[in-house]
Design a protein around this motif. Sequence first.
Motif, PDB file in Angstrom:
ATOM      1  N   GLN A  78       0.827  -1.196   0.000  1.00 14.74           N
ATOM      2  CA  GLN A  78       0.000   0.000   0.000  1.00 14.74           C
ATOM      3  C   GLN A  78       0.871   1.259   0.000  1.00 14.74           C
ATOM      4  O   GLN A  78       0.624   2.207  -0.755  1.00 14.74           O
ATOM      5  CB  GLN A  78      -0.927   0.003   1.213  1.00 14.74           C
ATOM      6  CG  GLN A  78      -1.820   1.236   1.325  1.00 14.74           C
ATOM      7  CD  GLN A  78      -2.854   1.311   0.218  1.00 14.74           C
ATOM      8  OE1 GLN A  78      -3.605   0.360  -0.004  1.00 14.74           O
ATOM      9  NE2 GLN A  78      -2.896   2.430  -0.482  1.00 14.74           N
ATOM     10  N   GLU A  79       1.900   1.271   0.823  1.00 15.17           N
ATOM     11  CA  GLU A  79       2.755   2.449   0.939  1.00 15.17           C
ATOM     12  C   GLU A  79       3.600   2.682  -0.308  1.00 15.17           C
ATOM     13  O   GLU A  79       3.799   3.823  -0.733  1.00 15.17           O
ATOM     14  CB  GLU A  79       3.665   2.309   2.161  1.00 15.17           C
ATOM     15  CG  GLU A  79       2.931   2.394   3.494  1.00 15.17           C
ATOM     16  CD  GLU A  79       3.864   2.249   4.679  1.00 15.17           C
ATOM     17  OE1 GLU A  79       5.062   1.932   4.455  1.00 15.17           O
ATOM     18  OE2 GLU A  79       3.412   2.446   5.817  1.00 15.17           O
ATOM     19  N   ILE A  80       4.086   1.622  -0.926  1.00 18.55           N
ATOM     20  CA  ILE A  80       5.032   1.772  -2.036  1.00 18.55           C
ATOM     21  C   ILE A  80       4.347   1.688  -3.400  1.00 18.55           C
ATOM     22  O   ILE A  80       4.665   2.462  -4.311  1.00 18.55           O
ATOM     23  CB  ILE A  80       6.144   0.709  -1.951  1.00 18.55           C
ATOM     24  CG1 ILE A  80       6.778   0.707  -0.550  1.00 18.55           C
ATOM     25  CG2 ILE A  80       7.200   0.959  -3.020  1.00 18.55           C
ATOM     26  CD1 ILE A  80       7.314   2.042  -0.099  1.00 18.55           C
ATOM     27  N   LEU A  81       3.402   0.776  -3.553  1.00 20.15           N
ATOM     28  CA  LEU A  81       2.761   0.570  -4.850  1.00 20.15           C
ATOM     29  C   LEU A  81       1.417   1.270  -4.975  1.00 20.15           C
ATOM     30  O   LEU A  81       0.913   1.454  -6.084  1.00 20.15           O
ATOM     31  CB  LEU A  81       2.578  -0.929  -5.119  1.00 20.15           C
ATOM     32  CG  LEU A  81       3.853  -1.784  -5.108  1.00 20.15           C
ATOM     33  CD1 LEU A  81       3.507  -3.252  -5.353  1.00 20.15           C
ATOM     34  CD2 LEU A  81       4.854  -1.288  -6.155  1.00 20.15           C
ATOM     35  N   GLY A  82       0.814   1.615  -3.830  1.00 19.40           N
ATOM     36  CA  GLY A  82      -0.480   2.279  -3.858  1.00 19.40           C
ATOM     37  C   GLY A  82      -1.661   1.338  -3.814  1.00 19.40           C
ATOM     38  O   GLY A  82      -2.810   1.768  -3.934  1.00 19.40           O
ATOM     39  N   TRP A  83      -1.422   0.038  -3.631  1.00 20.70           N
ATOM     40  CA  TRP A  83      -2.495  -0.943  -3.497  1.00 20.70           C
ATOM     41  C   TRP A  83      -2.029  -2.091  -2.599  1.00 20.70           C
ATOM     42  O   TRP A  83      -0.849  -2.356  -2.478  1.00 20.70           O
ATOM     43  CB  TRP A  83      -2.948  -1.480  -4.854  1.00 20.70           C
ATOM     44  CG  TRP A  83      -1.846  -1.922  -5.779  1.00 20.70           C
ATOM     45  CD1 TRP A  83      -1.143  -1.148  -6.655  1.00 20.70           C
ATOM     46  CD2 TRP A  83      -1.319  -3.254  -5.921  1.00 20.70           C
ATOM     47  NE1 TRP A  83      -0.215  -1.907  -7.331  1.00 20.70           N
ATOM     48  CE2 TRP A  83      -0.310  -3.193  -6.909  1.00 20.70           C
ATOM     49  CE3 TRP A  83      -1.614  -4.476  -5.321  1.00 20.70           C
ATOM     50  CZ2 TRP A  83       0.427  -4.314  -7.296  1.00 20.70           C
ATOM     51  CZ3 TRP A  83      -0.896  -5.599  -5.706  1.00 20.70           C
ATOM     52  CH2 TRP A  83       0.111  -5.503  -6.692  1.00 20.70           C
ATOM     53  N   ARG A  84      -2.998  -2.733  -1.958  1.00 17.28           N
ATOM     54  CA  ARG A  84      -2.691  -3.753  -0.961  1.00 17.28           C
ATOM     55  C   ARG A  84      -2.716  -5.153  -1.583  1.00 17.28           C
ATOM     56  O   ARG A  84      -3.741  -5.603  -2.092  1.00 17.28           O
ATOM     57  CB  ARG A  84      -3.698  -3.701   0.187  1.00 17.28           C
ATOM     58  CG  ARG A  84      -3.698  -2.377   0.932  1.00 17.28           C
ATOM     59  CD  ARG A  84      -4.829  -2.315   1.956  1.00 17.28           C
ATOM     60  NE  ARG A  84      -4.588  -3.210   3.079  1.00 17.28           N
ATOM     61  CZ  ARG A  84      -3.869  -2.879   4.154  1.00 17.28           C
ATOM     62  NH1 ARG A  84      -3.316  -1.677   4.225  1.00 17.28           N
ATOM     63  NH2 ARG A  84      -3.700  -3.736   5.139  1.00 17.28           N
TER      64      ARG A  84
END
Length: 209
Positions: free
Chosen positions: A125-131
């Motif tokens: 979530q923090e790096i790619l923008g999705w979990r």
Amino acid sequence: MATQTARAVRALCLSGLVAALASCASGPVAKPDQSAAAQKLRQQHLQSLAEIQQFSLQGRIGVQTNGKGFSGSMQWLHNKTDDSIALFSPLGSQVASIKKTPDQFTLEDSSGKSYSAPDAETLTQEILGWRLPLKGLADWSIGKPTQSPVQNSIWNEQGALTNLEQDGWKIEYSNYEQQGSYLLPNKIYLKSEKLNLKLLVEKWNQLEH
């Protein structure tokens, strides 16, 4: 008088018949119990999947969340303690490498910068923008529930999952193929409140006990 009595009896019978028919039409329809044969197939299928302790797969992944998206290819090696996932763009360049060990989760981006977090969901979530739901994905990918409570499940005639609701995810399996002694899915759709994820498995490898 007799005629009036007969008419009254007929009216009463007709009224009762109409009420009975209405009750049948509006009452709940009982669902047939799952047959013993279907239950046996399901148990045999789950016992077979429980044997898989390691696998690798190659496929394609698509993600939609908050108006953003990602699509590309994926390579994943999984065993009981570790995971190694490589994500590639449609042109073949590596976007990220995600690794799980008993001690930590790490993600290396396309520039070679490394990040770590307590879990894969927070990290992606923090790096790619999705979990990426790595906690349950290994079980879901081979077509079985995790140990968490199951909210709903539907099974086909071969004893394999077609729909599963678990841990806030709705999961749909639209196709299975025989891989050696295992019946495994190759089209998996996962949907949560904020994310849609599609996994198309092109090749299963290293299916080991």
